[in-house]
Design a protein around this motif. Structure first.
Motif, PDB file in Angstrom:
ATOM      1  N   VAL A  86       0.866  -1.174   0.000  1.00 45.53           N
ATOM      2  CA  VAL A  86       0.000   0.000   0.000  1.00 45.53           C
ATOM      3  C   VAL A  86       0.901   1.222   0.000  1.00 45.53           C
ATOM      4  O   VAL A  86       1.755   1.374   0.878  1.00 45.53           O
ATOM      5  CB  VAL A  86      -0.938   0.020   1.218  1.00 45.53           C
ATOM      6  CG1 VAL A  86      -1.736   1.310   1.255  1.00 45.53           C
ATOM      7  CG2 VAL A  86      -1.879  -1.180   1.183  1.00 45.53           C
ATOM      8  N   SER A  87       0.712   2.098  -1.005  1.00 43.03           N
ATOM      9  CA  SER A  87       1.555   3.284  -1.162  1.00 43.03           C
ATOM     10  C   SER A  87       0.720   4.545  -0.989  1.00 43.03           C
ATOM     11  O   SER A  87      -0.418   4.619  -1.467  1.00 43.03           O
ATOM     12  CB  SER A  87       2.213   3.299  -2.544  1.00 43.03           C
ATOM     13  OG  SER A  87       2.998   2.139  -2.752  1.00 43.03           O
ATOM     14  N   PHE A  88       1.303   5.536  -0.333  1.00 44.77           N
ATOM     15  CA  PHE A  88       0.709   6.864  -0.207  1.00 44.77           C
ATOM     16  C   PHE A  88       1.560   7.832  -1.015  1.00 44.77           C
ATOM     17  O   PHE A  88       2.790   7.864  -0.857  1.00 44.77           O
ATOM     18  CB  PHE A  88       0.637   7.282   1.257  1.00 44.77           C
ATOM     19  CG  PHE A  88      -0.197   6.361   2.096  1.00 44.77           C
ATOM     20  CD1 PHE A  88      -1.568   6.542   2.201  1.00 44.77           C
ATOM     21  CD2 PHE A  88       0.389   5.292   2.770  1.00 44.77           C
ATOM     22  CE1 PHE A  88      -2.345   5.685   2.967  1.00 44.77           C
ATOM     23  CE2 PHE A  88      -0.377   4.426   3.538  1.00 44.77           C
ATOM     24  CZ  PHE A  88      -1.740   4.624   3.633  1.00 44.77           C
ATOM     25  N   LEU A  89       0.909   8.592  -1.889  1.00 45.89           N
ATOM     26  CA  LEU A  89       1.612   9.471  -2.817  1.00 45.89           C
ATOM     27  C   LEU A  89       1.318  10.929  -2.488  1.00 45.89           C
ATOM     28  O   LEU A  89       0.165  11.301  -2.234  1.00 45.89           O
ATOM     29  CB  LEU A  89       1.198   9.170  -4.262  1.00 45.89           C
ATOM     30  CG  LEU A  89       1.471   7.754  -4.780  1.00 45.89           C
ATOM     31  CD1 LEU A  89       0.285   6.836  -4.515  1.00 45.89           C
ATOM     32  CD2 LEU A  89       1.780   7.778  -6.270  1.00 45.89           C
ATOM     33  N   LEU A  90       2.345  11.751  -2.519  1.00 46.03           N
ATOM     34  CA  LEU A  90       2.213  13.172  -2.243  1.00 46.03           C
ATOM     35  C   LEU A  90       3.139  13.937  -3.183  1.00 46.03           C
ATOM     36  O   LEU A  90       4.343  13.676  -3.229  1.00 46.03           O
ATOM     37  CB  LEU A  90       2.583  13.476  -0.791  1.00 46.03           C
ATOM     38  CG  LEU A  90       2.413  14.926  -0.328  1.00 46.03           C
ATOM     39  CD1 LEU A  90       0.961  15.359  -0.419  1.00 46.03           C
ATOM     40  CD2 LEU A  90       2.948  15.094   1.080  1.00 46.03           C
ATOM     41  N   GLY A  91       2.560  14.873  -3.967  1.00 46.37           N
ATOM     42  CA  GLY A  91       3.384  15.619  -4.909  1.00 46.37           C
ATOM     43  C   GLY A  91       2.584  16.669  -5.640  1.00 46.37           C
ATOM     44  O   GLY A  91       1.679  17.296  -5.074  1.00 46.37           O
ATOM     45  N   ALA A  92       2.907  16.860  -6.929  1.00 41.88           N
ATOM     46  CA  ALA A  92       2.247  17.886  -7.729  1.00 41.88           C
ATOM     47  C   ALA A  92       2.212  17.443  -9.177  1.00 41.88           C
ATOM     48  O   ALA A  92       3.033  16.641  -9.626  1.00 41.88           O
ATOM     49  CB  ALA A  92       2.964  19.222  -7.591  1.00 41.88           C
ATOM     50  N   ARG A  93       1.230  17.959  -9.911  1.00 40.75           N
ATOM     51  CA  ARG A  93       1.122  17.695 -11.340  1.00 40.75           C
ATOM     52  C   ARG A  93       1.055  19.015 -12.099  1.00 40.75           C
ATOM     53  O   ARG A  93       0.690  20.058 -11.535  1.00 40.75           O
ATOM     54  CB  ARG A  93      -0.100  16.838 -11.645  1.00 40.75           C
ATOM     55  CG  ARG A  93      -1.425  17.504 -11.346  1.00 40.75           C
ATOM     56  CD  ARG A  93      -2.627  16.630 -11.706  1.00 40.75           C
ATOM     57  NE  ARG A  93      -2.539  15.280 -11.199  1.00 40.75           N
ATOM     58  CZ  ARG A  93      -3.576  14.444 -11.093  1.00 40.75           C
ATOM     59  NH1 ARG A  93      -4.792  14.870 -11.454  1.00 40.75           N
ATOM     60  NH2 ARG A  93      -3.426  13.234 -10.631  1.00 40.75           N
ATOM     61  N   GLU A  94       1.372  18.950 -13.374  1.00 41.34           N
ATOM     62  CA  GLU A  94       1.342  20.139 -14.228  1.00 41.34           C
ATOM     63  C   GLU A  94       0.343  19.918 -15.357  1.00 41.34           C
ATOM     64  O   GLU A  94       0.510  19.017 -16.179  1.00 41.34           O
ATOM     65  CB  GLU A  94       2.727  20.415 -14.807  1.00 41.34           C
ATOM     66  CG  GLU A  94       2.787  21.676 -15.641  1.00 41.34           C
ATOM     67  CD  GLU A  94       4.182  21.970 -16.153  1.00 41.34           C
ATOM     68  OE1 GLU A  94       4.359  23.009 -16.823  1.00 41.34           O
ATOM     69  OE2 GLU A  94       5.094  21.170 -15.876  1.00 41.34           O
ATOM     70  N   LEU A  95      -0.711  20.765 -15.377  1.00 41.99           N
ATOM     71  CA  LEU A  95      -1.737  20.688 -16.404  1.00 41.99           C
ATOM     72  C   LEU A  95      -1.370  21.565 -17.597  1.00 41.99           C
ATOM     73  O   LEU A  95      -0.372  22.298 -17.573  1.00 41.99           O
ATOM     74  CB  LEU A  95      -3.085  21.135 -15.828  1.00 41.99           C
ATOM     75  CG  LEU A  95      -3.636  20.305 -14.663  1.00 41.99           C
ATOM     76  CD1 LEU A  95      -4.874  20.966 -14.097  1.00 41.99           C
ATOM     77  CD2 LEU A  95      -3.926  18.881 -15.103  1.00 41.99           C
ATOM     78  N   ASP A  96      -2.207  21.491 -18.589  1.00 43.45           N
ATOM     79  CA  ASP A  96      -2.019  22.326 -19.764  1.00 43.45           C
ATOM     80  C   ASP A  96      -2.138  23.806 -19.377  1.00 43.45           C
ATOM     81  O   ASP A  96      -2.812  24.169 -18.402  1.00 43.45           O
ATOM     82  CB  ASP A  96      -3.075  21.955 -20.811  1.00 43.45           C
ATOM     83  CG  ASP A  96      -2.864  22.690 -22.121  1.00 43.45           C
ATOM     84  OD1 ASP A  96      -1.963  22.289 -22.873  1.00 43.45           O
ATOM     85  OD2 ASP A  96      -3.611  23.657 -22.374  1.00 43.45           O
ATOM     86  N   GLU A  97      -1.482  24.665 -20.145  1.00 41.97           N
ATOM     87  CA  GLU A  97      -1.483  26.096 -19.827  1.00 41.97           C
ATOM     88  C   GLU A  97      -2.869  26.717 -19.914  1.00 41.97           C
ATOM     89  O   GLU A  97      -3.090  27.828 -19.420  1.00 41.97           O
ATOM     90  CB  GLU A  97      -0.542  26.829 -20.769  1.00 41.97           C
ATOM     91  CG  GLU A  97      -0.915  26.708 -22.227  1.00 41.97           C
ATOM     92  CD  GLU A  97       0.094  27.366 -23.151  1.00 41.97           C
ATOM     93  OE1 GLU A  97      -0.243  27.560 -24.330  1.00 41.97           O
ATOM     94  OE2 GLU A  97       1.194  27.702 -22.681  1.00 41.97           O
ATOM     95  N   ALA A  98      -3.849  25.991 -20.488  1.00 42.44           N
ATOM     96  CA  ALA A  98      -5.214  26.513 -20.520  1.00 42.44           C
ATOM     97  C   ALA A  98      -5.793  26.657 -19.121  1.00 42.44           C
ATOM     98  O   ALA A  98      -6.770  27.397 -18.920  1.00 42.44           O
ATOM     99  CB  ALA A  98      -6.097  25.601 -21.365  1.00 42.44           C
ATOM    100  N   PHE A  99      -5.209  25.967 -18.138  1.00 42.64           N
ATOM    101  CA  PHE A  99      -5.715  26.046 -16.762  1.00 42.64           C
ATOM    102  C   PHE A  99      -5.004  27.122 -15.951  1.00 42.64           C
ATOM    103  O   PHE A  99      -5.260  27.261 -14.749  1.00 42.64           O
ATOM    104  CB  PHE A  99      -5.540  24.689 -16.061  1.00 42.64           C
ATOM    105  CG  PHE A  99      -6.409  23.604 -16.609  1.00 42.64           C
ATOM    106  CD1 PHE A  99      -7.674  23.390 -16.096  1.00 42.64           C
ATOM    107  CD2 PHE A  99      -5.970  22.799 -17.658  1.00 42.64           C
ATOM    108  CE1 PHE A  99      -8.473  22.389 -16.593  1.00 42.64           C
ATOM    109  CE2 PHE A  99      -6.773  21.789 -18.162  1.00 42.64           C
ATOM    110  CZ  PHE A  99      -8.029  21.586 -17.639  1.00 42.64           C
ATOM    111  N   GLU A 100      -4.109  27.869 -16.548  1.00 40.73           N
ATOM    112  CA  GLU A 100      -3.411  28.926 -15.800  1.00 40.73           C
ATOM    113  C   GLU A 100      -4.427  29.933 -15.253  1.00 40.73           C
ATOM    114  O   GLU A 100      -5.434  30.220 -15.896  1.00 40.73           O
ATOM    115  CB  GLU A 100      -2.424  29.649 -16.731  1.00 40.73           C
ATOM    116  CG  GLU A 100      -1.210  28.829 -17.104  1.00 40.73           C
ATOM    117  CD  GLU A 100      -0.243  29.606 -17.976  1.00 40.73           C
ATOM    118  OE1 GLU A 100      -0.584  30.738 -18.403  1.00 40.73           O
ATOM    119  OE2 GLU A 100       0.851  29.102 -18.231  1.00 40.73           O
TER     120      GLU A 100
END
Length: 250
Positions: A86-100
């Motif tokens: 069982v893994s717990f993940l913590l971090g960040a993602r980068e979406l397309d610039e349309a979501f800026e």
């Protein structure tokens, strides 16, 4: 004719002396040389005890496997042992610039996977939640407001681990369902749009055991063929994601 006893006395004494000189004395026999006579005991009439019957006993087979050197899948079992994590993940993602300017959601998630002991192909499934916001930004029409981006994701796929030591690189991939919602706030006004889509994902990473039950790792993930639609306009909903992994093995 009468013979006087006095006249026979000298002749009798002479005869006794002659006998004493001609007869040799018998030497005494030492007691040590005489073997004692042993009288055998009388034969016992009691019957001999009956012989006890011969019995055979077999030790029951051992119920446990005490071999701790040979890997479990080589001890005579016909199914290879598996390891669950069982893994717990913590971090960040980068979406397309349309979501800026809310295109970098922070991410939290949990994943369950199982693989064959010593490395091999297994299964994985999990969920991810992402959220980002930007306050007091300039919106169209000269308005100033807040922008929020929220995502929820469910996925399942295959996982391949390499190696059987304390450090395990891996790759995985499968199908994913991503739901995205964007919200705009201007004062007391609130407007939101949401959309969901099925796509694919792939990820790769490395994990290192801290103890027999706890491990850490790092994971990079990329999604494919995910679109997001707002007011009839379609945006690219794919993302790249980097997370720290903390997990438990069992």
């Amino acid at each position: 004719m009468r013979v006087s006893t006095k006249a026979l006395a000298p002749a009798f004494l002479s005869l006794l002396a002659a006998c004493a000189t001609t007869t040799s004395p018998v030497p005494p026999v030492p007691l040590a040389s005489v073997s004692p006579v042993v009288t055998p005991p009388a034969a016992s009439l009691a019957p001999a005890p009956a012989a006890s019957p011969v019995s055979f006993s077999f030790a029951p087979p051992q119920q446990g496997n005490y071999d701790t050197v040979t890997p479990p899948h080589e001890r005579g079992n016909y199914t290879e042992a598996k390891t669950g994590r069982v893994s717990f993940l913590l971090g960040a993602r980068e979406l397309d610039e349309a979501f800026e300017p809310a295109e970098d959601p922070a991410v939290f998630g949990m994943e369950f996977n199982t693989v064959k002991q010593g490395g091999g192909l297994g299964f994985e499934t999990g969920f991810l939640i992402g959220y980002d916001e930007a306050d007091d930004i300039a919106l169209g029409g000269g308005d100033v407001g807040d922008l929020e981006t929220a995502q929820a994701e469910l996925y399942a796929g295959l996982r391949l681990e390499l190696g059987e030591g304390p450090i395990r690189p891996y790759i995985g991939g499968g199908g994913t369902w991503v739901s995205t919602e964007t919200t705009v706030r201007i004062g007391a006004l609130r407007a939101s749009e949401d959309d969901s889509d099925f796509g694919a994902y792939a990820h790769a990473g490395i994990q290192a055991d801290l103890t027999d039950n706890f491990f850490v790792g790092i994971d990079y993930r990329q999604t494919f063929d995910i679109d997001y639609e707002v007011d009839g306009e379609e945006f690219d909903g794919e993302y790249g994601q980097l997370t720290l992994v903390l997990g438990i093995s069992f």
